[in-house]
Design a protein around this motif. Structure first.
Motif, PDB file in Angstrom:
ATOM      1  N   SER A 242       0.786  -1.163   0.072  1.00  0.00           N
ATOM      2  CA  SER A 242       0.074   0.139  -0.147  1.00  0.00           C
ATOM      3  C   SER A 242       0.871   1.348   0.070  1.00  0.00           C
ATOM      4  N   GLY A 243       0.552   2.112  -0.902  1.00  0.00           N
ATOM      5  CA  GLY A 243       1.100   3.285  -0.994  1.00  0.00           C
ATOM      6  C   GLY A 243       1.201   4.145  -2.428  1.00  0.00           C
ATOM      7  N   LYS A 244       1.937   4.978  -2.465  1.00  0.00           N
ATOM      8  CA  LYS A 244       1.638   5.930  -3.814  1.00  0.00           C
ATOM      9  C   LYS A 244       2.998   6.239  -4.288  1.00  0.00           C
ATOM     10  N   VAL A 245       3.199   6.540  -5.572  1.00  0.00           N
ATOM     11  CA  VAL A 245       4.547   7.086  -6.089  1.00  0.00           C
ATOM     12  C   VAL A 245       4.224   8.463  -6.483  1.00  0.00           C
ATOM     13  N   SER A 246       5.138   9.254  -6.061  1.00  0.00           N
ATOM     14  CA  SER A 246       4.846  10.698  -6.348  1.00  0.00           C
ATOM     15  C   SER A 246       6.268  11.538  -6.547  1.00  0.00           C
ATOM     16  N   LYS A 247       6.237  12.547  -7.017  1.00  0.00           N
ATOM     17  CA  LYS A 247       7.412  13.352  -7.750  1.00  0.00           C
ATOM     18  C   LYS A 247       8.356  13.671  -6.409  1.00  0.00           C
TER      19      LYS A 247
ATOM     20  N   TYR B 201      10.767  10.089  -9.384  1.00  0.00           N
ATOM     21  CA  TYR B 201       9.540   9.944  -8.611  1.00  0.00           C
ATOM     22  C   TYR B 201      10.185   8.707  -7.520  1.00  0.00           C
ATOM     23  N   GLU B 202       9.411   8.931  -6.527  1.00  0.00           N
ATOM     24  CA  GLU B 202       9.605   8.027  -5.224  1.00  0.00           C
ATOM     25  C   GLU B 202       8.551   7.253  -4.869  1.00  0.00           C
ATOM     26  N   PHE B 203       8.569   5.993  -4.535  1.00  0.00           N
ATOM     27  CA  PHE B 203       7.672   5.177  -3.691  1.00  0.00           C
ATOM     28  C   PHE B 203       7.441   5.479  -2.195  1.00  0.00           C
ATOM     29  N   VAL B 204       6.334   5.992  -2.081  1.00  0.00           N
ATOM     30  CA  VAL B 204       5.952   6.364  -0.580  1.00  0.00           C
ATOM     31  C   VAL B 204       4.966   5.426  -0.080  1.00  0.00           C
ATOM     32  N   PRO B 205       5.516   4.384   0.843  1.00  0.00           N
ATOM     33  CA  PRO B 205       4.720   3.319   1.373  1.00  0.00           C
ATOM     34  C   PRO B 205       4.067   3.828   2.462  1.00  0.00           C
ATOM     35  N   THR B 206       2.384   3.250   2.902  1.00  0.00           N
ATOM     36  CA  THR B 206       1.997   3.757   3.830  1.00  0.00           C
ATOM     37  C   THR B 206       2.295   3.092   5.070  1.00  0.00           C
ATOM     38  N   ASP B 207       2.771   2.038   5.236  1.00  0.00           N
ATOM     39  CA  ASP B 207       3.364   1.453   6.202  1.00  0.00           C
ATOM     40  C   ASP B 207       4.997   1.304   6.077  1.00  0.00           C
ATOM     41  N   LYS B 208       5.485   2.431   7.142  1.00  0.00           N
ATOM     42  CA  LYS B 208       6.889   2.560   6.957  1.00  0.00           C
ATOM     43  C   LYS B 208       7.811   1.660   7.305  1.00  0.00           C
TER      44      LYS B 208
ATOM     45  N   THR C 284      16.968   4.164   3.008  1.00  0.00           N
ATOM     46  CA  THR C 284      16.468   5.459   2.388  1.00  0.00           C
ATOM     47  C   THR C 284      18.007   6.042   1.627  1.00  0.00           C
ATOM     48  N   THR C 285      17.824   7.213   0.973  1.00  0.00           N
ATOM     49  CA  THR C 285      18.805   7.966   0.576  1.00  0.00           C
ATOM     50  C   THR C 285      18.531   9.388   0.780  1.00  0.00           C
ATOM     51  N   ASN C 286      19.390  10.151   0.987  1.00  0.00           N
ATOM     52  CA  ASN C 286      19.121  11.679   1.076  1.00  0.00           C
ATOM     53  C   ASN C 286      19.171  12.226  -0.095  1.00  0.00           C
ATOM     54  N   TYR C 287      18.229  12.748  -0.714  1.00  0.00           N
ATOM     55  CA  TYR C 287      18.167  13.688  -1.941  1.00  0.00           C
ATOM     56  C   TYR C 287      16.902  14.592  -1.704  1.00  0.00           C
ATOM     57  N   SER C 288      17.242  15.777  -1.304  1.00  0.00           N
ATOM     58  CA  SER C 288      16.097  16.822  -0.894  1.00  0.00           C
ATOM     59  C   SER C 288      15.667  16.553   0.158  1.00  0.00           C
ATOM     60  N   THR C 289      14.844  14.935   0.563  1.00  0.00           N
ATOM     61  CA  THR C 289      14.421  14.658   1.686  1.00  0.00           C
ATOM     62  C   THR C 289      14.806  13.261   1.729  1.00  0.00           C
ATOM     63  N   LYS C 290      14.335  12.478   2.659  1.00  0.00           N
ATOM     64  CA  LYS C 290      14.821  10.989   2.735  1.00  0.00           C
ATOM     65  C   LYS C 290      14.022  10.085   1.763  1.00  0.00           C
ATOM     66  N   VAL C 291      14.840   9.792   0.749  1.00  0.00           N
ATOM     67  CA  VAL C 291      13.958   9.158  -0.362  1.00  0.00           C
ATOM     68  C   VAL C 291      13.941   7.802   0.004  1.00  0.00           C
ATOM     69  N   VAL C 292      12.739   6.831  -0.093  1.00  0.00           N
ATOM     70  CA  VAL C 292      12.593   5.454   0.028  1.00  0.00           C
ATOM     71  C   VAL C 292      13.556   4.714  -1.357  1.00  0.00           C
ATOM     72  N   CYS C 293      14.401   4.180  -0.851  1.00  0.00           N
ATOM     73  CA  CYS C 293      15.111   3.286  -2.027  1.00  0.00           C
ATOM     74  C   CYS C 293      15.321   1.884  -1.770  1.00  0.00           C
ATOM     75  N   SER C 294      14.745   1.347  -0.826  1.00  0.00           N
ATOM     76  CA  SER C 294      14.602  -0.025  -0.913  1.00  0.00           C
ATOM     77  C   SER C 294      13.413  -0.573   0.077  1.00  0.00           C
ATOM     78  N   VAL C 295      12.794  -1.581  -0.440  1.00  0.00           N
ATOM     79  CA  VAL C 295      11.579  -2.077   0.600  1.00  0.00           C
ATOM     80  C   VAL C 295      12.011  -3.719   0.496  1.00  0.00           C
ATOM     81  N   GLU C 296      11.159  -4.047   1.806  1.00  0.00           N
ATOM     82  CA  GLU C 296      11.167  -5.572   2.152  1.00  0.00           C
ATOM     83  C   GLU C 296       9.952  -5.690   2.566  1.00  0.00           C
ATOM     84  N   LYS C 297       8.947  -6.757   2.281  1.00  0.00           N
ATOM     85  CA  LYS C 297       7.882  -7.141   2.803  1.00  0.00           C
ATOM     86  C   LYS C 297       7.612  -8.481   2.453  1.00  0.00           C
ATOM     87  N   GLU C 298       8.058  -9.593   3.499  1.00  0.00           N
ATOM     88  CA  GLU C 298       7.697 -11.092   3.054  1.00  0.00           C
ATOM     89  C   GLU C 298       8.536 -11.477   1.930  1.00  0.00           C
ATOM     90  N   ASN C 299       7.863 -11.768   0.944  1.00  0.00           N
ATOM     91  CA  ASN C 299       8.606 -12.384  -0.327  1.00  0.00           C
ATOM     92  C   ASN C 299       8.903 -11.260  -1.410  1.00  0.00           C
TER      93      ASN C 299
END
Length: 208
Positions: free
Chosen positions: A108-113, A155-162, A168-183
């Motif tokens: 769950s989440g969105k991809v925004s600029k 664009y970056e993925f902004v998941p609902t569940d942090k 993360t990587t720092n570019y203007s803000t903390k940008v999500v750069c990797s996720v892991e959820k189960e498989n």
């Protein structure tokens, strides 16, 4: 073991293919295909993605049955899938590049600029940047925190569940750069273009 790289005409995936073949050698058979039966029979899947969120989603939807096959692989059979760049972004419910576009809805989440602070930060974000590893992700085994990875995105993925965020990587803000959820595993950066550290991540995925 069979690792399938999904070929759905989303840009040049030769570097992904070459990196996986280099790492796999005797450990796994790497196949590049859009054949639904081969995809379903895989042990692991790699979902690459280049270009815009909308163009990648449209390209996936053009192959009849591909969405269903991927859904079954991930949500029913719970086998490992690695999304790279837009491949990760498509895990989201929705993306806002070009126009509002429905994603795969796996996380769950969105991809925004990326917020470039009124032009203070150049977009796309291109080049090497350090990653801050936030949790003990299986694909970061023996990868040092603050390692440099190669990025190309606006664009970056902004998941609902942090809690799904693994780095993360720092570019203007903390940008999500990797996720892991189960498989499910995803990297916004390109491991196939990130030198030895990137190959280590690919190796960790193959060894899961």
């Amino acid at each position: 073991m069979k690792v399938t790289i999904v070929d759905y005409s989303s840009g040049n995936i030769s570097s992904v293919v070459n990196s996986f073949k280099e790492v796999a050698q005797n450990k796994a058979k790497i196949e590049i295909t859009s054949d639904l039966e081969k995809i379903k029979a895989s042990d692991k899947i790699v979902l690459p993605g280049q270009g815009s969120f909308k163009s990648c989603v449209d390209a996936l939807n053009k192959i009849s049955g591909l969405n269903d096959a991927l859904n079954e692989f991930v949500t029913v059979n719970k086998k490992p899938l690695l999304g790279i760049c837009v491949g990760l972004q498509m895990f989201a419910d929705v993306g806002y590049e070009e126009t509002e576009t429905k994603g795969l809805g796996w996380i769950s989440g969105k991809v925004s600029k990326i917020d470039n602070q009124n032009g203070k930060y150049k977009l796309p974000h291109i080049g090497w940047n350090q990653i801050n590893i936030l949790k003990d992700s299986k694909i970061f085994k023996q990868v040092e925190n603050n390692s440099h990875m190669y990025f190309v995105h606006s664009y970056e993925f902004v998941p609902t569940d942090k809690t799904v965020i693994s780095a993360t990587t720092n570019y203007s803000t903390k940008v999500v750069c990797s996720v892991e959820k189960e498989n499910l595993f995803g990297t916004q950066f390109h491991p196939e273009k990130s030198d030895k550290t990137g190959l280590k991540i690919i190796n960790n995925f193959i060894n899961l």
